[in-house]
Design a protein around this motif. Structure first.
Motif, PDB file in Angstrom:
ATOM      1  N   VAL A  27      12.067 -37.386 -27.900  1.00 51.06           N
ATOM      2  CA  VAL A  27      10.944 -38.262 -28.244  1.00 51.06           C
ATOM      3  C   VAL A  27      10.147 -37.588 -29.355  1.00 51.06           C
ATOM      4  O   VAL A  27       9.839 -36.396 -29.259  1.00 51.06           O
ATOM      5  CB  VAL A  27      10.039 -38.498 -27.012  1.00 51.06           C
ATOM      6  N   GLU A  28       9.824 -38.338 -30.383  1.00 51.61           N
ATOM      7  CA  GLU A  28       8.954 -37.829 -31.441  1.00 51.61           C
ATOM      8  C   GLU A  28       7.543 -38.322 -31.177  1.00 51.61           C
ATOM      9  O   GLU A  28       7.325 -39.509 -30.942  1.00 51.61           O
ATOM     10  CB  GLU A  28       9.453 -38.276 -32.803  1.00 51.61           C
ATOM     11  N   ALA A  29       6.599 -37.396 -31.191  1.00 49.95           N
ATOM     12  CA  ALA A  29       5.187 -37.709 -30.982  1.00 49.95           C
ATOM     13  C   ALA A  29       4.411 -37.007 -32.086  1.00 49.95           C
ATOM     14  O   ALA A  29       4.262 -35.782 -32.059  1.00 49.95           O
ATOM     15  CB  ALA A  29       4.727 -37.254 -29.605  1.00 49.95           C
ATOM     16  N   ILE A  49       2.076 -39.184 -22.832  1.00 57.17           N
ATOM     17  CA  ILE A  49       1.969 -37.743 -22.941  1.00 57.17           C
ATOM     18  C   ILE A  49       0.584 -37.437 -23.499  1.00 57.17           C
ATOM     19  O   ILE A  49       0.031 -38.229 -24.262  1.00 57.17           O
ATOM     20  CB  ILE A  49       3.088 -37.175 -23.846  1.00 57.17           C
ATOM     21  N   LEU A  50       0.017 -36.306 -23.102  1.00 57.35           N
ATOM     22  CA  LEU A  50      -1.267 -35.862 -23.639  1.00 57.35           C
ATOM     23  C   LEU A  50      -1.003 -34.779 -24.664  1.00 57.35           C
ATOM     24  O   LEU A  50      -0.357 -33.777 -24.363  1.00 57.35           O
ATOM     25  CB  LEU A  50      -2.175 -35.351 -22.530  1.00 57.35           C
ATOM     26  N   LEU A  51      -1.510 -34.969 -25.861  1.00 58.59           N
ATOM     27  CA  LEU A  51      -1.348 -33.996 -26.934  1.00 58.59           C
ATOM     28  C   LEU A  51      -2.705 -33.539 -27.434  1.00 58.59           C
ATOM     29  O   LEU A  51      -3.645 -34.339 -27.490  1.00 58.59           O
ATOM     30  CB  LEU A  51      -0.577 -34.624 -28.107  1.00 58.59           C
ATOM     31  N   VAL A 106      -7.952 -34.141 -26.355  1.00 57.19           N
ATOM     32  CA  VAL A 106      -6.554 -34.578 -26.265  1.00 57.19           C
ATOM     33  C   VAL A 106      -6.460 -36.059 -26.609  1.00 57.19           C
ATOM     34  O   VAL A 106      -7.437 -36.796 -26.515  1.00 57.19           O
ATOM     35  CB  VAL A 106      -5.952 -34.330 -24.858  1.00 57.19           C
ATOM     36  N   VAL A 107      -5.280 -36.453 -27.003  1.00 61.39           N
ATOM     37  CA  VAL A 107      -5.005 -37.846 -27.299  1.00 61.39           C
ATOM     38  C   VAL A 107      -3.844 -38.308 -26.426  1.00 61.39           C
ATOM     39  O   VAL A 107      -2.887 -37.563 -26.197  1.00 61.39           O
ATOM     40  CB  VAL A 107      -4.716 -38.056 -28.809  1.00 61.39           C
ATOM     41  N   THR A 127       2.351 -35.171 -18.795  1.00 65.40           N
ATOM     42  CA  THR A 127       2.776 -36.566 -18.839  1.00 65.40           C
ATOM     43  C   THR A 127       2.142 -37.315 -17.680  1.00 65.40           C
ATOM     44  O   THR A 127       1.745 -36.714 -16.676  1.00 65.40           O
ATOM     45  CB  THR A 127       4.306 -36.690 -18.727  1.00 65.40           C
ATOM     46  N   PHE A 128       2.053 -38.631 -17.828  1.00 64.82           N
ATOM     47  CA  PHE A 128       1.602 -39.458 -16.710  1.00 64.82           C
ATOM     48  C   PHE A 128       2.094 -40.880 -16.922  1.00 64.82           C
ATOM     49  O   PHE A 128       2.487 -41.271 -18.014  1.00 64.82           O
ATOM     50  CB  PHE A 128       0.081 -39.386 -16.531  1.00 64.82           C
ATOM     51  N   VAL A 129       2.083 -41.638 -15.825  1.00 67.18           N
ATOM     52  CA  VAL A 129       2.569 -43.011 -15.831  1.00 67.18           C
ATOM     53  C   VAL A 129       1.418 -43.934 -15.467  1.00 67.18           C
ATOM     54  O   VAL A 129       0.663 -43.664 -14.534  1.00 67.18           O
ATOM     55  CB  VAL A 129       3.737 -43.178 -14.819  1.00 67.18           C
TER      56      VAL A 129
END
Length: 107
Positions: free
Chosen positions: A24-26, A103-105, A5-6, A94-96
């Motif tokens: 949001v675009e990722a 976001i993890l993709l 993941v990235v 998601t995480f902060v």
């Protein structure tokens, strides 16, 4: 099998008002990102499985978003559409960190 993941920066805390969606675009993905009333971040694909409604424009209630086109109720954690309707959207972790939202993709 390990899935790579990235981590992708999608904004800061102030970019996401409570209980409102934001597109949001990722990479090549268009996501709907929400900060729920209990201040958790949720990210899902931005199209309803029914007729392609833009989910970031939907009404948020608790842990659900209602599609703005036909009011389908979608769980923000699982992506599942509530019965009697059926379908599913992809969800993304998601995480902060500090003031930043990620976001993890899959890479």
């Amino acid at each position: 099998m390990t899935v790579s993941v990235v981590k992708v920066h999608i904004g800061t805390l102030s970019d996401f008002p409570l209980q409102l969606g934001k597109t949001v675009e990722a990479g090549t993905l268009e996501l709907a990102v929400f900060q729920t009333s209990n201040k958790q971040f949720k990210a899902i694909e931005n199209r309803c499985p029914h007729k392609g409604g833009v989910l970031a424009e939907g009404m948020v209630s608790g842990n659900h978003v209602f599609c703005p086109m036909h009011d389908w109720k979608i769980d923000l954690s699982s992506g599942n559409v509530q019965a009697p309707d059926h379908g599913c959207v992809k969800t993304y972790e998601t995480f902060v960190e500090g003031d930043n939202v990620f976001i993890l993709l899959p890479s």
